[in-house]
Design a protein around this motif. Structure first.
Motif, PDB file in Angstrom:
ATOM      1  N   LEU A 254       4.829  -3.115  11.354  1.00  0.00           N
ATOM      2  CA  LEU A 254       5.394  -3.142   9.943  1.00  0.00           C
ATOM      3  C   LEU A 254       6.039  -1.985   9.779  1.00  0.00           C
ATOM      4  CD1 LEU A 254       2.100  -4.302   8.586  1.00  0.00           C
ATOM      5  CD2 LEU A 254       4.032  -5.597   9.080  1.00  0.00           C
ATOM      6  N   GLY A 255       6.321  -1.114  10.712  1.00  0.00           N
ATOM      7  CA  GLY A 255       7.330   0.196  10.727  1.00  0.00           C
ATOM      8  C   GLY A 255       6.659   1.384  10.318  1.00  0.00           C
ATOM      9  N   LEU A 256       5.266   1.509  10.505  1.00  0.00           N
ATOM     10  CA  LEU A 256       4.635   2.635  10.319  1.00  0.00           C
ATOM     11  C   LEU A 256       4.150   2.903  11.997  1.00  0.00           C
ATOM     12  CD1 LEU A 256       3.596   5.090   8.651  1.00  0.00           C
ATOM     13  CD2 LEU A 256       1.525   3.739   8.231  1.00  0.00           C
ATOM     14  N   ASN A 257       4.870   3.969  12.324  1.00  0.00           N
ATOM     15  CA  ASN A 257       4.697   4.419  13.758  1.00  0.00           C
ATOM     16  C   ASN A 257       3.359   5.201  14.118  1.00  0.00           C
ATOM     17  OD1 ASN A 257       5.229   3.832  16.358  1.00  0.00           O
ATOM     18  ND2 ASN A 257       7.048   5.396  16.467  1.00  0.00           N
TER      19      ASN A 257
ATOM     20  N   LEU B 156      -2.046  11.667   8.312  1.00  0.00           N
ATOM     21  CA  LEU B 156      -0.841  11.181   9.275  1.00  0.00           C
ATOM     22  C   LEU B 156      -0.099   9.971   8.353  1.00  0.00           C
ATOM     23  CD1 LEU B 156      -2.582  10.800  12.667  1.00  0.00           C
ATOM     24  CD2 LEU B 156      -0.519  12.466  11.976  1.00  0.00           C
ATOM     25  N   ILE B 157      -0.642   9.043   7.552  1.00  0.00           N
ATOM     26  CA  ILE B 157       0.074   8.293   6.890  1.00  0.00           C
ATOM     27  C   ILE B 157       0.788   9.111   5.665  1.00  0.00           C
ATOM     28  CG2 ILE B 157      -0.354   6.522   5.033  1.00  0.00           C
ATOM     29  CD1 ILE B 157      -2.748   5.653   6.506  1.00  0.00           C
ATOM     30  N   GLU B 158       0.275   9.892   5.206  1.00  0.00           N
ATOM     31  CA  GLU B 158       1.069  10.816   4.117  1.00  0.00           C
ATOM     32  C   GLU B 158       2.414  11.437   4.808  1.00  0.00           C
ATOM     33  OE1 GLU B 158       0.455  15.079   1.982  1.00  0.00           O
ATOM     34  OE2 GLU B 158      -1.661  14.057   2.419  1.00  0.00           O
ATOM     35  N   LEU B 159       2.229  12.235   5.851  1.00  0.00           N
ATOM     36  CA  LEU B 159       3.183  12.732   6.533  1.00  0.00           C
ATOM     37  C   LEU B 159       4.220  11.685   7.111  1.00  0.00           C
ATOM     38  CD1 LEU B 159       1.097  15.399   8.541  1.00  0.00           C
ATOM     39  CD2 LEU B 159       2.549  15.767   6.460  1.00  0.00           C
TER      40      LEU B 159
ATOM     41  N   GLU C  94       2.721   1.830  -3.493  1.00  0.00           N
ATOM     42  CA  GLU C  94       1.822   2.421  -4.554  1.00  0.00           C
ATOM     43  C   GLU C  94       1.551   3.592  -4.040  1.00  0.00           C
ATOM     44  OE1 GLU C  94      -0.716   1.628  -7.791  1.00  0.00           O
ATOM     45  OE2 GLU C  94       1.109   0.452  -6.784  1.00  0.00           O
ATOM     46  N   ALA C  95       1.116   4.030  -2.786  1.00  0.00           N
ATOM     47  CA  ALA C  95       0.890   5.517  -2.256  1.00  0.00           C
ATOM     48  C   ALA C  95       2.116   6.700  -2.660  1.00  0.00           C
ATOM     49  CB  ALA C  95       0.411   5.477  -1.039  1.00  0.00           C
ATOM     50  N   ARG C  96       3.205   5.999  -2.903  1.00  0.00           N
ATOM     51  CA  ARG C  96       4.230   6.938  -3.115  1.00  0.00           C
ATOM     52  C   ARG C  96       4.450   7.073  -4.593  1.00  0.00           C
ATOM     53  NH1 ARG C  96       7.180   3.496   1.139  1.00  0.00           N
ATOM     54  NH2 ARG C  96       6.947   4.464   3.065  1.00  0.00           N
ATOM     55  N   GLN C  97       3.630   6.288  -5.343  1.00  0.00           N
ATOM     56  CA  GLN C  97       3.850   6.198  -6.808  1.00  0.00           C
ATOM     57  C   GLN C  97       2.722   7.137  -7.300  1.00  0.00           C
ATOM     58  OE1 GLN C  97       4.173   2.263  -8.169  1.00  0.00           O
ATOM     59  NE2 GLN C  97       6.184   2.120  -7.572  1.00  0.00           N
ATOM     60  N   ARG C  98       1.495   7.096  -6.731  1.00  0.00           N
ATOM     61  CA  ARG C  98       0.495   7.723  -7.193  1.00  0.00           C
ATOM     62  C   ARG C  98      -0.533   8.192  -6.199  1.00  0.00           C
ATOM     63  NH1 ARG C  98      -4.191   4.639  -7.546  1.00  0.00           N
ATOM     64  NH2 ARG C  98      -3.788   2.352  -7.109  1.00  0.00           N
ATOM     65  N   SER C  99      -1.460   9.048  -6.353  1.00  0.00           N
ATOM     66  CA  SER C  99      -2.483   9.312  -5.415  1.00  0.00           C
ATOM     67  C   SER C  99      -3.843   8.311  -5.180  1.00  0.00           C
ATOM     68  CB  SER C  99      -3.084  10.753  -5.719  1.00  0.00           C
ATOM     69  OG  SER C  99      -2.355  11.814  -5.578  1.00  0.00           O
ATOM     70  N   ILE C 100      -3.774   7.392  -4.364  1.00  0.00           N
ATOM     71  CA  ILE C 100      -4.534   6.347  -4.166  1.00  0.00           C
ATOM     72  C   ILE C 100      -6.208   6.980  -3.751  1.00  0.00           C
ATOM     73  CG2 ILE C 100      -5.437   4.506  -3.100  1.00  0.00           C
ATOM     74  CD1 ILE C 100      -2.518   3.672  -2.684  1.00  0.00           C
TER      75      ILE C 100
ATOM     76  N   PHE D 280       0.744  -1.360   0.175  1.00  0.00           N
ATOM     77  CA  PHE D 280      -0.225  -0.040  -0.137  1.00  0.00           C
ATOM     78  C   PHE D 280       0.840   1.306  -0.049  1.00  0.00           C
ATOM     79  CE2 PHE D 280      -2.310   3.479   2.215  1.00  0.00           C
ATOM     80  CZ  PHE D 280      -3.255   3.501   1.716  1.00  0.00           C
ATOM     81  N   LEU D 281       1.966   1.293   0.889  1.00  0.00           N
ATOM     82  CA  LEU D 281       2.839   2.456   0.870  1.00  0.00           C
ATOM     83  C   LEU D 281       3.610   2.580  -0.410  1.00  0.00           C
ATOM     84  CD1 LEU D 281       3.715   2.336   4.811  1.00  0.00           C
ATOM     85  CD2 LEU D 281       2.079   3.744   3.645  1.00  0.00           C
TER      86      LEU D 281
END
Length: 346
Positions: free
Chosen positions: A267-270, A196-199, A173-179, A170-171
């Motif tokens: 999974l590393g997303l705090n 928050l996920i974006e930031l 994909e989200a770094r490549q395009r606006s989901i 998911f992350l």
């Protein structure tokens, strides 16, 4: 059964209608105890001295700030079902949905009923955020605090047949395009979590589509109108696992109801974030009427029905009243003001 053996209650909308923070660690905020611990005993209601609780004398409106099928609607109707089943009130409780303005319509209605014990409201985090964002003429302190009943987790959900199989997928994909994602209202808890996920994960901005309630949000996901949501578990269980699938829980620890679902932190997303499920009354309730509603919610909380519901829907049982509940609201308000300031919304 949930995938991996965790038990998940399946309650249809018809059954509901009939029967009725930890916070963002990466931002340096902390609050709630970890989910999954044994249900704590409710804290005692504030001492009322010689105050005699005063029951309602006519039907009580239970105001809901989301549309039917959303989390707040589900919980309010379930609470009403418990009240009716156990005959806890001399008067009926009637659900009243007022879903406009990201909760503003419901809050404005309740504040207009100053001193009236026959109107109460179930809350979610928009109870905190909407007055800030819309600069409304009231705050959480304008209402009469009754009780916090539970903290509701957020899961990241996708289609069951999505090519996105993990949070890492998911992350990436989200770094490549606006989901395209969906959530309840604008700049409420769902959009806050996607922001928050974006930031935190340095993704592209999400294409956020607002809906009137969590039930509509997960229906849109199941119908593939959006690609992902951050619904509370109870809102998406009707489509799970046939049409929706969770990738991660935004919690400090795994929840027993979905024991094989990893946390985002693992999974590393705090990020850890919860939705408050609480009840407030109209402004300036008398101590007698406030005491009656507090005692009622304490009785609801202590039923086996509520405790089973909490466990089966991955909530954290937490009962607060009086000064403890007010402090929780004040701390939660500060948390959200900090988050929304960071996002550039206030």
């Amino acid at each position: 059964m949930a995938k991996g053996g965790g038990t998940v209650v399946r309650i249809s909308r018809r059954q509901f209608l009939a029967y009725g923070l930890s916070a963002v660690a990466a931002a340096g905020f902390s609050a709630c105890a970890p989910t999954g611990s044994p249900a704590p005993a409710p804290q005692q209601a504030p001492s009322t001295g010689q105050v005699t609780p005063a029951p309602p004398t006519r039907p009580v409106e239970f105001v809901i700030s989301t549309s039917p099928g959303g989390g707040s609607d589900i919980y309010a109707r379930f609470i009403i079902g418990i009240i009716e089943k156990h005959k806890l009130s001399p008067q009926p409780f009637v659900p009243v949905n007022k879903a406009g303005g990201a909760g503003a319509e419901a809050m404005q209605y309740v504040t207009s009923k100053r001193g009236d014990p026959h109107v109460i409201m179930i809350t979610l985090n928009s109870f905190i955020t909407t007055p800030m964002l819309q600069k409304l003429p009231f705050t959480t302190r304008s209402f009469t605090p009754i009780a916090l009943l539970a903290l509701d987790p957020f899961f990241l959900w996708v289609w069951s047949d999505s090519n996105i199989k993990t949070l890492e997928d998911f992350l990436k994909e989200a770094r490549q395009r606006s989901i395209t994602v969906g959530g309840t209202g604008s700049k409420q808890e769902d959009e806050i979590l996607f922001k928050l996920i974006e930031l935190r994960a340095n993704t592209k901005p999400f294409n956020y589509v607002p809906f009137r309630g969590g039930g509509e949000v997960c229906t849109a996901l199941a119908g593939k109108q959006v690609e992902a949501t951050v619904n509370n578990p109870s809102e998406c269980v009707q489509f799970y696992p046939e049409r929706t699938r969770p990738l991660a829980a935004f919690l400090d620890e795994r929840t027993p109801a979905y024991k094989d679902l990893p946390t985002a932190k693992e999974l590393g997303l705090n990020i850890s974030y919860v939705n408050m499920r609480a009840v407030v009354g109209a402004p300036e309730l008398s101590r007698q009427h406030q005491a009656w509603h507090i005692n009622l919610m304490k009785q609801v909380y202590e039923t086996q029905d509520w405790q089973d519901f909490v466990k089966q829907n991955a909530l954290e049982a937490k009962f607060l009243t009086g000064d403890d509940f007010q402090k929780f609201l004040d701390d939660f308000e500060k948390l959200h003001r900090d988050i929304m300031t960071q996002a550039g919304w206030v």
